[in-house]
Design a protein around this motif. Structure first.
Motif, PDB file in Angstrom:
ATOM      1  N   ASP A 123       0.858  -1.173   0.000  1.00 40.98           N
ATOM      2  CA  ASP A 123       0.000   0.000   0.000  1.00 40.98           C
ATOM      3  C   ASP A 123       0.898   1.228   0.000  1.00 40.98           C
ATOM      4  O   ASP A 123       2.003   1.201   0.559  1.00 40.98           O
ATOM      5  CB  ASP A 123      -0.915  -0.008   1.232  1.00 40.98           C
ATOM      6  CG  ASP A 123      -2.016   1.037   1.158  1.00 40.98           C
ATOM      7  OD1 ASP A 123      -1.714   2.241   1.364  1.00 40.98           O
ATOM      8  OD2 ASP A 123      -3.170   0.646   0.899  1.00 40.98           O
ATOM      9  N   GLY A 149      -3.811   3.895  -1.652  1.00 37.64           N
ATOM     10  CA  GLY A 149      -4.435   2.595  -1.854  1.00 37.64           C
ATOM     11  C   GLY A 149      -3.449   1.528  -2.287  1.00 37.64           C
ATOM     12  O   GLY A 149      -2.254   1.583  -1.980  1.00 37.64           O
ATOM     13  N   ASP A 150      -3.957   0.569  -3.039  1.00 38.25           N
ATOM     14  CA  ASP A 150      -3.168  -0.600  -3.429  1.00 38.25           C
ATOM     15  C   ASP A 150      -1.994  -0.203  -4.317  1.00 38.25           C
ATOM     16  O   ASP A 150      -2.168   0.418  -5.372  1.00 38.25           O
ATOM     17  CB  ASP A 150      -4.061  -1.597  -4.165  1.00 38.25           C
ATOM     18  CG  ASP A 150      -3.299  -2.850  -4.555  1.00 38.25           C
ATOM     19  OD1 ASP A 150      -2.930  -3.627  -3.668  1.00 38.25           O
ATOM     20  OD2 ASP A 150      -3.054  -3.032  -5.765  1.00 38.25           O
TER      21      ASP A 150
END
Length: 301
Positions: A123, A149-150
């Motif tokens: 992340d 985020g990812d």
């Protein structure tokens, strides 16, 4: 560099306004040059406040943002192991995909495994420094700044070379390699507030012309021309910033899909960058150093 102690620290920070951004451009196997540039920058007192990367620059930038103090050494080890199959998979699979008229030549799984194996972070919040990975939105034609985020899907999107890798669906967008719009994302770093922009350009815009180009070669050459145009545009727009254009081995000792010369590109870029940094004197905003230029270039690859 002759006469320079291996432990010598080149002092530049006091002459540079902050925030400082490191900008890492795209260029396939030419990304090995950024390992050398970062090793040279580690000999200075400069440290980035944030990082912006496109394509392979986003992958290298992730390692920089994860471990700023040791990024050059980590990347040197990384690039010493990367081979074409590590990224693109087998030639047989690519030929099958081509014959089947699939939208992408390569399976994305080898690239994903490479990304996941190169960093422990999953992340953006796991990184030590803020990172932006630049992608392009197929539907809107705008660049997309991925910075939360990812992490893995963001890097997959930023490196999704059109026609080579499948596009990546992320947060309702269909994304491809950011190099289509901002291969060396100087302007994005400037818009994010950077007052000093340290540019690590792979030299992709020097991808050599041929008198009898194959289709892939012609497409790469066209993309390289667009990349050079984007750099010139950004440099003309942000003359109020301090831009350090760190030299590298331009042109690279290979083609952007040939990883056999990574060590050469790394080591020669280190020597060039270190020599330049040792002599650098900054006096106010402006461009220090020059982007790679075709003028007078002897294409030999």
């Amino acid at each position: 560099m002759p006469g320079m102690s291996p432990s010598m620290n080149i002092e530049l920070r006091d002459s540079l306004p902050g925030p400082i951004a490191y900008v890492l451009g795209g260029g396939g196997s030419y990304g090995a040059s950024q390992a050398g540039q970062l090793r040279a920058l580690a000999r200075t007192d400069l440290r980035p406040d944030f990082v912006v990367g496109t394509s392979v620059g986003s992958l290298n930038g992730t390692i920089l943002a994860e471990t700023p103090e040791s990024a050059g050494d980590r990347l040197s080890a990384f690039w010493s192991l990367v081979e074409r199959e590590t990224i693109f998979g087998s030639t047989r699979t690519m030929m099958v995909n081509l014959a089947s008229l699939r939208p992408a030549l390569a399976d994305s799984r080898p690239l994903q495994e490479l990304i996941e194996g190169s960093t422990l972070s999953r992340d953006f919040a796991d990184l030590s420094l803020p990172l932006t990975a630049v992608a392009a939105d197929v539907n809107t034609g705008h660049h997309v700044e991925l910075n939360s985020g990812d992490l893995v899907s963001a890097l997959m999107a930023s490196t999704a070379i059109p026609g080579v890798f499948p596009s990546v669906h992320r947060e309702g967008r269909k994304l491809i390699d950011g190099g289509v719009l901002a291969n060396v994302p100087i302007g994005i770093a400037a818009e994010q507030g950077a007052q000093t922009i340290v540019v690590l350009d792979c030299g992709f815009n020097l991808f050599a012309p041929r008198t009898d180009p194959t289709l892939p070669h012609a497409l790469l050459r066209a993309t390289a021309l667009m990349a050079g145009s984007q750099v010139r545009r950004d440099l003309a727009l942000y003359t109020d910033r301090t831009i350090l254009y760190v030299p590298a081995k331009w042109p690279a000792a290979s083609r952007p899909y040939d990883f056999s010369k990574s060590q050469v590109n790394n080591s020669e870029s280190y020597a060039l960058a270190l020599s330049w940094l040792a002599q650098l004197e900054v006096d106010g905003p402006g461009l220090y150093g020059q982007p790679p230029d075709v003028t007078g270039t002897n294409f030999s690859v």
